[in-house]
Design an enzyme around this catalytic site. Structure first.
Site, PDB file in Angstrom:
ATOM      1  CG  HIS A 167      -3.530  -1.668  -7.754  1.00 39.66           C
ATOM      2  ND1 HIS A 167      -2.276  -2.037  -8.274  1.00 39.66           N
ATOM      3  CD2 HIS A 167      -3.314  -0.337  -7.415  1.00 39.66           C
ATOM      4  CE1 HIS A 167      -1.591  -0.997  -8.576  1.00 39.66           C
ATOM      5  NE2 HIS A 167      -2.070   0.064  -7.854  1.00 39.66           N
ATOM      6  CD  GLU A 168      -1.437  -4.327  -3.800  1.00 37.23           C
ATOM      7  OE1 GLU A 168      -2.007  -4.878  -2.798  1.00 37.23           O
ATOM      8  OE2 GLU A 168      -0.822  -4.835  -4.722  1.00 37.23           O
ATOM      9  N   GLY A 169      -6.554  -2.695  -2.247  1.00 40.27           N
ATOM     10  CA  GLY A 169      -7.620  -2.182  -1.438  1.00 40.27           C
ATOM     11  C   GLY A 169      -8.104  -0.826  -2.175  1.00 40.27           C
ATOM     12  NE  ARG A 190      -4.117  -2.158   1.471  1.00 40.48           N
ATOM     13  CZ  ARG A 190      -4.898  -2.733   2.480  1.00 40.48           C
ATOM     14  NH1 ARG A 190      -5.441  -2.478   3.551  1.00 40.48           N
ATOM     15  NH2 ARG A 190      -6.028  -3.586   1.915  1.00 40.48           N
ATOM     16  CD  GLN A 215      -6.383   1.196   1.391  1.00 42.60           C
ATOM     17  OE1 GLN A 215      -6.031   1.513   2.527  1.00 42.60           O
ATOM     18  NE2 GLN A 215      -6.351   0.297   0.816  1.00 42.60           N
TER      19      GLN A 215
END
Lengths: 614, 614
Positions: B465-467, B321, B472
């Protein structure tokens, strides 16, 4: 998708704007809601059959030049033919020249379906705008030889303003037009000139969709010293056909000296050829009968008076700006409806709170998540609000053309003030809607397997062409809110006040009415503060934040007015409109405070940034 | 371009964060500003020579599958080789395993050059994160057979979380891992399982850049009844190599049953292969020695304990992240520097006011227009602010690893609270910066002849991407600000208070200090109001506006702290930093009021929107 769009348009046209009452006007006396609906049906069907299925195709198969011709997909040819055959090119024209005498409001609504289905496959808007300009400012002969063939779909049209060295700055154009021989004024098609220069960003500047292309070209006529007159007052307007024609618009068989210098390869909006054109570089030298060959260059026929070119062109640009706003709006709507459909069908995740604690329960559809609803409701508020604004402006155009003198003048002034918003606001916020549509789709939205990333790419153009955001902001704060001693702004304020007054009587809307009242007061106060000492430098330093605040306030007013038409009805669609209005007042209108603060304080943080400090 | 970036990094690292003092720590004792600079020099050079020239190439020549192999441009192979040869893959590792024992702060700064030059040509970040996870949670044998070869660049790594039916919702993954024979625990590489399932959005999931690919795969081990345990607690983690290896990581010559099911075709970020992978579908059946063939499926070695997979993976995801945040920041910086260069060289238009009235005067460069300065200063404020935040977080990682117990714990907690901001804020605002970079270029920025439209397209991935942004936001408001009884948030508040205290002593910054104090108070009040009755449904209904307000407040703090390091210096660069800080406080921080209002009021306009009303 078309269904959701049609429902939105029907409500706004008939329940809100009462477009059916236009049939009481003499010009539209043969019309009724039935004829309007028939036009919308036709547009919806052609858009669904000939546009939508090919929207991705025109993104992947960009126009290419084989050295001789620009090649476009067959689907683009078929889309053009279907559009021309529908009669939409001449929808608003008189019966006498084959038109339908349709109100502009209905024409704009019909065209919305095409923009939603495939914004870049068609270039009809430019052709109609081009021909309309000639109807307003050309001679009878010019109308007959060019405009009528554009309305019939035989010819298409362009507007050639920008040059490589002068984008938004038209006073610096260097295209030169010199009288073509001593008898240059005797040509039946108008005073004949020879043009030399380069024009950049010309949409639909070269293709084989039509027999001919009618370029409307801004150029300067050199003075006796051979120099071009400085500034915008030296700009004249010329008709420069790709192929030469006789007085009836028949091709003479000779090509004019207009040459494709290059195709622009864009991030989106790829279905429309975008070109750099060279006028009079000698690639296609013209030796028309009676010409002595002295004046090399492309043949151009002057429209109207010398030095008035920009004024004539603005006739076309104002329509074009509403058209851009509508295109941005429809890209937003297309993304909204696609992401709504996805959210209704995609199962993923569980509710927040106790209901979602049991992982053995099946996942819910993502439309049940609050944040997905937020992203959908924001899109609805942006796009249906923008659609209402565009149709409102279109209705003002009809008022300007067919209302009594006082109403027409009021409509004209309101349009002056609202056009920068109609162009800029959807360009910014329906682009944001497209980004939210991607976000609703998650990773899928970022792939080319779903349509939303293309909508987003296509929409990014709209803040640039037909006058950038910055240009619209200067136009609004530097010109439109001041003109006629601020009367346009006063008229807009009066309309807002009327809406506020009615909304105060509806309990569910009274708080919104107060909020709008306060927001408009703040816009007015910021306008005065910006111009406190008349110095344009600090006044205009924050023109874009002003444009944003003004735009959000206008949209809040539009939503409140739409909500008045929806209030008291119990069906789901009207409940949704009231909720979208509430969203706008709770989540969006409060943003104006931050934008107005820098305007009011004439903040020079940006203007005073030294270049070497970046 | 690299010059402007290097200057920004040097200032933040050495003048602001005092990264050189890390050399006083035992782990970094061999280091100094000189060795740090040497690393940055190397990264800058490789990025300039092997990455930047091919950024457009990897956009136009997407990865393709010939049925056997995924084909990537030669430039991508060369970029990988140069990166691996630089030692950056193992930069932070112990000397004992060939590393440089470089602080993470400097590693992150070095990697920034690669992201700015071509964000998608390299996939080093995933490989390093993958190997780091194995260093933390794997066995000695797993480290030796996999991680060390990743650090050496022989192998690359992936993270396999999402599945087609379960994007962000990991509790619903259906990949199944069953023990491979009765002796499954006896394998030297760890407990051996057979995996079957599909994994979606796997970056660098198939290619020929390295000898082998180490997939880290989340899967569920069925219970005695054969059913997969529900929820995230049933998730375990497995190493699934593309090709089978022996205990030293040498290829056995046998392929594991991991098959490419498809390449994803994206809007941007096209240089990195993005895949759908099938595990254990039988395309490459495995008959490894000693296996009886009963358990069809891909061979996987369990990492750590069953049911702890998500916890281990988070080790990798937190680094990822910050990496995403840095990538978004660098795309923003690349666009900022490109548009700054364009604005300095493009003549167009004239000044507002009397100075611009004479059209005979030549046009000025567009950097002289206030609105262009606004767009450049906004980009500077977004991107240099984001860079400062990312480096600040990287410095906290070093503190967590090498500080004393109290400092390490404080750093850990601060990172918990700041990671959602470090990931989401640049994804949103450096994307906005890219849009402004296009706008500065006008029509040229929308063409593929200039780099800015690609930066914008590439950057749109980072909010997904990545959450996602929504994930978040839930992480921040639903978990991070509450954890350890709010201690992370208190620690952040204390750091802000310290900055505010110092800034109040500097006349040019005192007003900003008061504004930050007020903004943080408002964030705290909104946090409490949201959670007033502990019900997560209304508390989290506006988690994204909360994330936005929290992020803008954090960035205001970062800018004020950076401004303290710049204050009192008279050179242009520091004057620019102070002006960017002022921009942030005048133009950006006031936006938080609108976002916080709906959080504070627990506004349910969106959450209560009925589905049929859209």
């Amino acid at each position: 998708m078309a269904q959701g769009l049609r429902a939105a348009i029907d409500f706004l046209l008939y329940e809100w704007l009462q477009a059916q009452t236009l049939a009481t006007r003499e010009r539209f006396a043969d019309h009724s809601r039935e004829t309007f609906d028939a036009v919308l049906d036709t547009c919806e069907r052609i858009a669904r059959e000939k546009y939508a299925p090919f929207n991705r195709l025109v993104d992947t198969e960009e126009p290419r030049f084989d050295g001789e011709r620009v090649i476009l997909p067959a689907a683009t040819h078929e889309a053009w033919k279907a559009y021309a055959d529908s009669g939409m090119l001449s929808a608003a024209q008189d019966y006498a020249i084959g038109g339908m005498q349709l109100p502009y409001t209905v024409e704009a609504a019909g065209n919305a379906f095409f923009a939603a289905a495939s914004v870049s496959i068609g270039a009809g808007m430019l052709t109609v705008g081009n021909a309309n300009l000639l109807m307003a400012h050309g001679t009878d002969a010019q109308r007959r030889a060019f405009a009528l063939h554009e309305f019939a779909g035989r010819f298409s049209g362009t507007m050639c303003l920008s040059e490589p060295q002068a984008g938004s700055s038209l006073s610096d154009i260097a295209t030169r037009a010199v009288p073509d021989g001593d008898d240059y004024e005797a040509d039946p098609l108008g005073p004949r000139y020879r043009l030399r220069g380069n024009k950049m960003w010309i949409s639909a500047g070269e293709h084989e969709l039509t027999e001919n292309i009618v370029h409307l070209v801004l150029a300067k006529i050199p003075g006796p010293d051979g120099r071009l007159p400085p500034g915008v007052k030296g700009i004249s307007l010329f008709i420069v056909p790709k192929k030469l024609v006789d007085a009836e618009g028949r091709l003479t068989g000779e090509r004019n000296d207009v040459a494709l210098a290059g195709l622009n390869h864009k991030c989106g909006w790829r279905g429309t050829t975008n070109t750099l054109l060279n006028f009079g570089e000698g690639r296609y030298p013209v030796r028309a009968p009676g010409l002595d060959g002295r004046g090399a260059g492309a043949i151009g026929y002057r429209v109207g008076e010398p030095g008035q070119g920009l004024r004539y062109m603005f006739h076309m640009m104002n329509e074009a700006r509403i058209g851009v706003g509508m295109a941005a709006t429809m890209l937003g709507m297309a993304g909204y409806l696609a992401s709504l459909d996805y959210a209704r069908n995609r199962p993923q995740g569980r509710p927040i709170g106790p209901a979602g604690k049991d992982p053995a329960q099946p996942p819910v559809r993502i439309i049940e998540h609050a944040d997905v609803k937020r992203m959908l409701l924001a899109q609805k508020a942006y796009c249906e609000g923008a659609l209402a604004l565009e149709l409102y402006c279109a209705r003002l155009v009809d008022e300007q053309h067919t209302g009594d003198a006082a109403a027409a003048d009021e409509a004209r002034l309101l349009l002056e003030v609202l056009t920068p918003i109609a162009k800029s606001w959807p360009s910014e916020w329906c682009l944001e809607a497209n980004s939210l549509a991607i976000q609703v789709h998650g990773g899928y939205g970022y792939t080319r397997d779903f349509p939303v990333e293309q909508y987003w790419r296509d929409n990014r153009l709209n803040m640039i062409h037909e006058g950038t955001h910055g240009i619209q902001a200067l136009d609004l704060l530097g010109r439109k809110v001041l003109m006629d001693e601020g009367r346009g702004m006063q008229l807009l304020g009066a309309r807002m006040a009327a809406t506020v007054g009615r909304a105060r009587g509806v309990p569910a809307l009274a708080a919104h009415a107060d909020a709008l009242h306060g927001a408009w007061d703040a816009v007015r106060a910021a306008t005065q503060a910006a111009w406190a000492d008349g110095d344009p430098v600090p006044a205009l330093a924050n023109a874009v934040p002003y444009l944003q605040a003004f735009g959000h306030t206008v949209l809040a007013w539009i939503w409140l007015d739409v909500a008045l038409a929806a209030a008291g009805r119990e069906d789901a669609a009207n409940r949704g409109r009231l909720q979208a209005c509430r969203y706008f007042f709770h989540y969006e209108l409060p943003k104006t405070a931050a934008w107005l603060q820098v305007v009011r304080e004439r903040d020079l943080t940006c203007a005073e940034m030294p270049e070497d400090a970046f």
